[in-house]
Design a protein around this motif. Structure first.
Motif, PDB file in Angstrom:
ATOM      1  N   LEU A 145       1.270   2.380  15.912  1.00 49.58           N
ATOM      2  CA  LEU A 145      -0.073   2.017  15.454  1.00 49.58           C
ATOM      3  C   LEU A 145      -0.195   2.187  13.945  1.00 49.58           C
ATOM      4  CD1 LEU A 145      -2.329   3.413  18.332  1.00 49.58           C
ATOM      5  CD2 LEU A 145      -1.948   1.007  17.723  1.00 49.58           C
ATOM      6  N   SER A 146       0.422   3.252  13.419  1.00 51.54           N
ATOM      7  CA  SER A 146       0.326   3.437  11.967  1.00 51.54           C
ATOM      8  C   SER A 146       1.171   2.382  11.246  1.00 51.54           C
ATOM      9  CB  SER A 146       0.706   4.866  11.558  1.00 51.54           C
ATOM     10  OG  SER A 146       2.107   4.984  11.463  1.00 51.54           O
ATOM     11  N   ASN A 147       2.305   2.018  11.852  1.00 55.11           N
ATOM     12  CA  ASN A 147       3.097   0.916  11.296  1.00 55.11           C
ATOM     13  C   ASN A 147       2.300  -0.377  11.259  1.00 55.11           C
ATOM     14  OD1 ASN A 147       5.669   1.783  10.497  1.00 55.11           O
ATOM     15  ND2 ASN A 147       6.318   1.968  12.627  1.00 55.11           N
ATOM     16  N   MET A 148       1.586  -0.627  12.359  1.00 55.11           N
ATOM     17  CA  MET A 148       0.823  -1.877  12.434  1.00 55.11           C
ATOM     18  C   MET A 148      -0.238  -1.943  11.352  1.00 55.11           C
ATOM     19  SD  MET A 148       0.626  -2.507  16.533  1.00 55.11           S
ATOM     20  CE  MET A 148      -0.834  -3.504  16.467  1.00 55.11           C
ATOM     21  N   ASP A 149      -0.892  -0.793  11.101  1.00 49.36           N
ATOM     22  CA  ASP A 149      -1.880  -0.736  10.007  1.00 49.36           C
ATOM     23  C   ASP A 149      -1.225  -1.060   8.672  1.00 49.36           C
ATOM     24  OD1 ASP A 149      -4.055  -0.206  11.487  1.00 49.36           O
ATOM     25  OD2 ASP A 149      -3.956   1.989  11.268  1.00 49.36           O
ATOM     26  N   ARG A 150      -0.078  -0.433   8.481  1.00 53.74           N
ATOM     27  CA  ARG A 150       0.647  -0.619   7.221  1.00 53.74           C
ATOM     28  C   ARG A 150       1.043  -2.081   7.041  1.00 53.74           C
ATOM     29  NH1 ARG A 150       6.162  -0.146   6.180  1.00 53.74           N
ATOM     30  NH2 ARG A 150       6.587   0.553   8.303  1.00 53.74           N
ATOM     31  N   TRP A 151       1.587  -2.678   8.126  1.00 53.41           N
ATOM     32  CA  TRP A 151       2.035  -4.078   8.035  1.00 53.41           C
ATOM     33  C   TRP A 151       0.859  -5.021   7.770  1.00 53.41           C
ATOM     34  CZ3 TRP A 151       5.161  -2.978  13.044  1.00 53.41           C
ATOM     35  CH2 TRP A 151       6.398  -2.397  12.711  1.00 53.41           C
ATOM     36  N   LYS A 152      -0.264  -4.752   8.454  1.00 56.89           N
ATOM     37  CA  LYS A 152      -1.457  -5.595   8.285  1.00 56.89           C
ATOM     38  C   LYS A 152      -1.947  -5.535   6.838  1.00 56.89           C
ATOM     39  CE  LYS A 152      -3.143  -8.393  11.094  1.00 56.89           C
ATOM     40  NZ  LYS A 152      -3.706  -8.641  12.373  1.00 56.89           N
ATOM     41  N   GLN A 153      -1.982  -4.315   6.264  1.00 54.89           N
ATOM     42  CA  GLN A 153      -2.399  -4.134   4.864  1.00 54.89           C
ATOM     43  C   GLN A 153      -1.503  -4.940   3.929  1.00 54.89           C
ATOM     44  OE1 GLN A 153      -4.978  -2.685   3.416  1.00 54.89           O
ATOM     45  NE2 GLN A 153      -5.785  -2.221   5.474  1.00 54.89           N
ATOM     46  N   LYS A 154      -0.222  -4.751   4.174  1.00 55.66           N
ATOM     47  CA  LYS A 154       0.783  -5.347   3.310  1.00 55.66           C
ATOM     48  C   LYS A 154       0.735  -6.872   3.322  1.00 55.66           C
ATOM     49  CE  LYS A 154       5.560  -4.061   2.573  1.00 55.66           C
ATOM     50  NZ  LYS A 154       6.783  -3.524   3.173  1.00 55.66           N
ATOM     51  N   THR A 155       0.389  -7.434   4.475  1.00 52.58           N
ATOM     52  CA  THR A 155       0.486  -8.891   4.627  1.00 52.58           C
ATOM     53  C   THR A 155      -0.834  -9.605   4.354  1.00 52.58           C
ATOM     54  OG1 THR A 155       0.121  -8.601   6.999  1.00 52.58           O
ATOM     55  CG2 THR A 155       2.397  -8.875   6.272  1.00 52.58           C
ATOM     56  N   LYS A 156      -1.828  -8.869   3.870  1.00 54.58           N
ATOM     57  CA  LYS A 156      -3.123  -9.509   3.594  1.00 54.58           C
ATOM     58  C   LYS A 156      -2.987 -10.745   2.702  1.00 54.58           C
ATOM     59  CE  LYS A 156      -6.981  -6.576   4.627  1.00 54.58           C
ATOM     60  NZ  LYS A 156      -7.509  -5.247   4.317  1.00 54.58           N
ATOM     61  N   PRO A 157      -2.176 -10.663   1.641  1.00 50.83           N
ATOM     62  CA  PRO A 157      -2.061 -11.852   0.780  1.00 50.83           C
ATOM     63  C   PRO A 157      -1.457 -13.074   1.476  1.00 50.83           C
ATOM     64  CG  PRO A 157      -0.733 -10.010  -0.083  1.00 50.83           C
ATOM     65  CD  PRO A 157      -1.433  -9.514   1.118  1.00 50.83           C
ATOM     66  N   LEU A 158      -0.837 -12.848   2.656  1.00 45.94           N
ATOM     67  CA  LEU A 158      -0.189 -13.963   3.354  1.00 45.94           C
ATOM     68  C   LEU A 158      -1.143 -14.741   4.253  1.00 45.94           C
ATOM     69  CD1 LEU A 158       3.195 -12.438   4.551  1.00 45.94           C
ATOM     70  CD2 LEU A 158       2.891 -14.204   2.818  1.00 45.94           C
ATOM     71  N   MET A 159      -2.292 -14.154   4.535  1.00 43.39           N
ATOM     72  CA  MET A 159      -3.220 -14.722   5.517  1.00 43.39           C
ATOM     73  C   MET A 159      -3.484 -16.213   5.267  1.00 43.39           C
ATOM     74  SD  MET A 159      -6.286 -12.423   6.527  1.00 43.39           S
ATOM     75  CE  MET A 159      -7.065 -12.152   7.985  1.00 43.39           C
ATOM     76  N   SER A 160      -3.389 -16.988   6.330  1.00 45.64           N
ATOM     77  CA  SER A 160      -3.642 -18.441   6.317  1.00 45.64           C
ATOM     78  C   SER A 160      -2.615 -19.243   5.526  1.00 45.64           C
ATOM     79  CB  SER A 160      -5.032 -18.776   5.784  1.00 45.64           C
ATOM     80  OG  SER A 160      -5.993 -18.081   6.495  1.00 45.64           O
ATOM     81  N   LYS A 161      -1.569 -18.598   5.067  1.00 45.37           N
ATOM     82  CA  LYS A 161      -0.512 -19.335   4.368  1.00 45.37           C
ATOM     83  C   LYS A 161       0.261 -20.199   5.385  1.00 45.37           C
ATOM     84  CE  LYS A 161      -1.188 -18.044   0.199  1.00 45.37           C
ATOM     85  NZ  LYS A 161      -1.194 -16.676  -0.243  1.00 45.37           N
TER      86      LYS A 161
END
Lengths: 305, 370
Positions: free
Chosen positions: A182-198
């Motif tokens: 779960l903490s990994n998932m939070d980290r990955w989601k944060q990290k990939t914000k700039p990728l959204m809708s790409k």
């Protein structure tokens, strides 16, 4: 008489010894793909002895029902695969030839991961002119960490059913995994914000679940139809129809032939992004966590530009 | 994890149509430029093995399969049952039993369906000694040995009618015994070798009948491809087979090399045979898939035959080479071009031929054996 009773005691001792060896022996697991080997090893640790039928460089759709695999499945106490018809070309034959009752469908030792999550791209019509579509939907479910966690929960429940005496062990391992995941998932989601809708061009619908989780978009597919290899006529049409300036790159899995992707890359200046599809694809990708780290890092290097 | 809940799914609904039997239809057609010796398909346009298969698990212990072949014979459509059998799925100790009509498990190619082949016709030695593929009514019991290396032993008892082409009084006309061993050399290389023995109790019986209908043992070539009974017999048939497969990283999708070789020896064609009268033959084939859709295959082979004419024998010999190129759009379709070259002693229509074949699978597509 004395000798006999001594012999009897020795034999009894041996017998009990054998029994106890058996009860301490690990659960023999046959995993169809490396991602499930990795997952069951997290939950089962030293209690499982896992072989994977395929490695990260093999296309799991196209495996031969080799004699060595029949022998491995015969020895297994537990079978873990993707399901949803991904292994339809070889697993039914392995099950038939190995004659292992423990891992037959409907047995506790038969675990098809994709049975436990909602699948994407379930076709409304079954027509082969649409390509080799899986009637059960897209089987590549392991690339969504949320679904992977659901599968881990079901797997923990199943292992507990198989070995009720080790419930505590599996529960503890599962809880430790869940917290970390779960903490990994939070980290990955944060990290990939700039990728959204790409948007990306893909090769086979390998990444649908990853895209679903990260809200990425698939602009085009190098395969004319699922399972039909790219050809130059289709690629030329794709080149003229697709506004490739929107895309961030062309995704290929490490086990796929990158030729078509390079062809398109030369004509569009889009980068070819080779992503590990599963555990073991390279030295950095030896765990499920490492797999998602590597995929996300690769996407970020190209996607943020 | 609220969103996660929506992603969960009950396991039971995974495959809604598993209760329906798998149905598959293979369409097969050929154009051939010339007749060849011991042929399966004739000169010109012809339909090959149009095969309708229905199979499904019967319950938790049995699996059933029916395979009917439609063949055109002098303008009339014949329906031949090639397979109608049940097999067990859950016997202990690696045991497996099959009963009904089925393809005998002897050799490498015999137990496989012709549509799995890389060539339009089986090797000459199979066409001569096994009628391309030997199937019959009977029972098969096999065991997968509890060894680290793959090892199976299998025994069969058959009626024998499909071997002799005639009815007879024996309760069991043909027995077979075979064994296979196989494994991986490493990730890229896999192998399997096998040895089989077939005991045919009907060789003498058939000969007695042939004396009454003498035209039967002449002009075999005229009806090749229609009758499945074996043209050249032997009381004792010995077979050896070996297969080697290579694929980079073991990934057979992009590229794969397959090498196959078999040797067959049939002794004692009938009671008049001396030790010089026997049938033997071999083939060696290699197929190379060099792109996902393309396979090129080459095969060489030879048969030495003793054709029975009552109490004496005619010695015959046939050398055959084949070169085939197969294009396969998907799992379900293939188009193949094959060149055959033959040279022989004492065969009428040996020669060279070019053939063009299609094979289309509609419906379910079963898994292929190694």
């Amino acid at each position: 008489m004395r000798i006999n009773s001594k012999l009897y005691r020795v034999l009894l001792g041996l017998f009990i010894g054998l029994l106890s060896i058996k009860s301490h022996a690990a659960l023999n697991v046959f995993a169809c793909e490396p991602e499930w080997k990795a997952l069951i090893e997290i939950l089962g640790k030293e209690r499982v002895d896992v072989v994977s039928a395929t490695n990260a460089f093999q296309d799991p759709h196209y495996i031969e029902a080799r004699p060595s695999l029949i022998v491995k499945l015969r020895r297994a106490d537990f079978l873990i695969c993707t399901g949803a018809d991904l292994e339809i070309g070889w697993l039914p034959l392995l099950l038939k030839k190995s004659g292992n009752q423990k891992v037959l469908p409907s047995q506790l030792g038969h675990f098809m991961a994709s049975d436990f999550v909602k699948r994407l791209e379930v076709p409304h019509r079954h027509d082969r002119s649409d390509g080799d579509v899986h009637a059960a939907g897209n089987p590549h479910v392991h690339l969504d960490p949320q679904r992977l966690l659901l599968i881990a929960t079901e797997l923990k429940n199943r292992l507990t059913q198989v070995e009720p005496e080790h419930e505590r062990f599996y529960e503890d391992n599962y809880q430790a995994f869940k917290t970390r995941w779960l903490s990994n998932m939070d980290r990955w989601k944060q990290k990939t914000k700039p990728l959204m809708s790409k948007e990306f061009i893909v090769y086979h619908r390998n990444w649908s679940y990853l895209f679903d989780w990260l809200s990425l978009k698939e602009l085009a597919d190098l395969e004319p139809k699922p399972g039909v290899p790219p050809n130059s006529r289709y690629l030329t049409a794709l080149l003229s129809k697709t506004d490739s300036t929107q895309a961030k790159g062309i995704l290929v899995s490490n086990y796929q032939n990158p030729k078509a992707a390079h062809w398109l890359s030369e004509r569009t200046a889009l980068p070819v992004i080779t992503l590990p599809f599963t555990v073991g694809a390279n030295d950095d990708v030896q765990t499920l966590e490492g797999l998602f780290d590597a995929i996300i890092d690769q996407l970020l290097t190209n996607g943020e530009k | 994890m609220t969103s996660g809940f929506a992603l969960a799914m009950a396991g039971a609904s995974a495959c809604a149509n598993e209760f329906n039997p798998d149905i598959s239809l293979v369409l097969d057609g050929t154009y051939k430029s010339q007749d060849t010796a011991l042929q399966n398909s004739e000169k010109g346009f012809s339909l090959g093995h149009t095969e309708l298969t229905i199979e499904a698990p019967v319950d938790d212990l049995f699996h059933g399969r029916l395979s009917a072949v439609l063949e055109d014979h002098e303008g009339e459509t014949e329906i031949n049952m090639e397979e109608a059998f049940l097999e067990t799925t859950a016997l202990p100790y690696g045991l497996h039993v099959k009963a009904g009509r089925f393809l005998s498990g002897i050799g490498y190619l015999n137990g496989r369906h012709t549509h799995e082949d890389d060539f339009s016709e089986r090797p000459a030695v199979y066409r001569a000694l096994l009628g391309s593929h030997y199937f019959d009514d009977g029972i098969n019991a096999s065991i997968l040995m509890p060894t680290d290396v793959y090892w199976t032993i299998s025994a069969e008892a058959f009626d024998g009618k499909q071997m002799s082409g005639q009815s007879h009084d024996e309760s069991v006309g043909v027995y077979t015994l075979s064994t296979k061993v196989g494994g991986d050399f490493n990730t890229e290389n896999s192998w399997q070798v096998g040895a089989s023995y077939l005991h045919n109790r009907l060789t003498e019986l058939e000969n007695e009948e042939e004396e009454h209908e003498d035209e039967h043992d002449h002009g075999h070539d005229d009806h090749a491809g229609h009758s499945h009974d074996v043209e050249y017999q032997g009381k004792h048939l010995y077979m050896l087979d070996a297969v080697w497969k290579w694929a980079p990283n073991g990934n057979a999708k992009e590229e794969q090399l397959k090498l196959t070789a078999e040797y067959l020896l049939a002794k004692d064609p009938n009671q008049y045979a001396t030790s010089d009268d026997f049938q033997q033959g071999w083939y060696f084939s290699s197929s190379y898939k060099f792109q996902p859709e393309w396979t090129v295959s080459a095969r060489v082979g030879q048969v030495d035959l003793s054709e029975a004419h009552g109490d004496h024998f005619h010695q015959q010999k046939l050398d055959e080479a084949n070169l085939a190129l197969t294009w396969s759009r998907s799992h379900f379709s293939l188009i193949r071009m094959m060149y055959t070259h033959q040279s022989s002693d004492d065969f009428d229509n040996d020669g060279s031929a070019l053939s063009l074949q299609y094979q289309m699978t509609l419906g379910a597509h079963g898994a292929h054996q190694f």
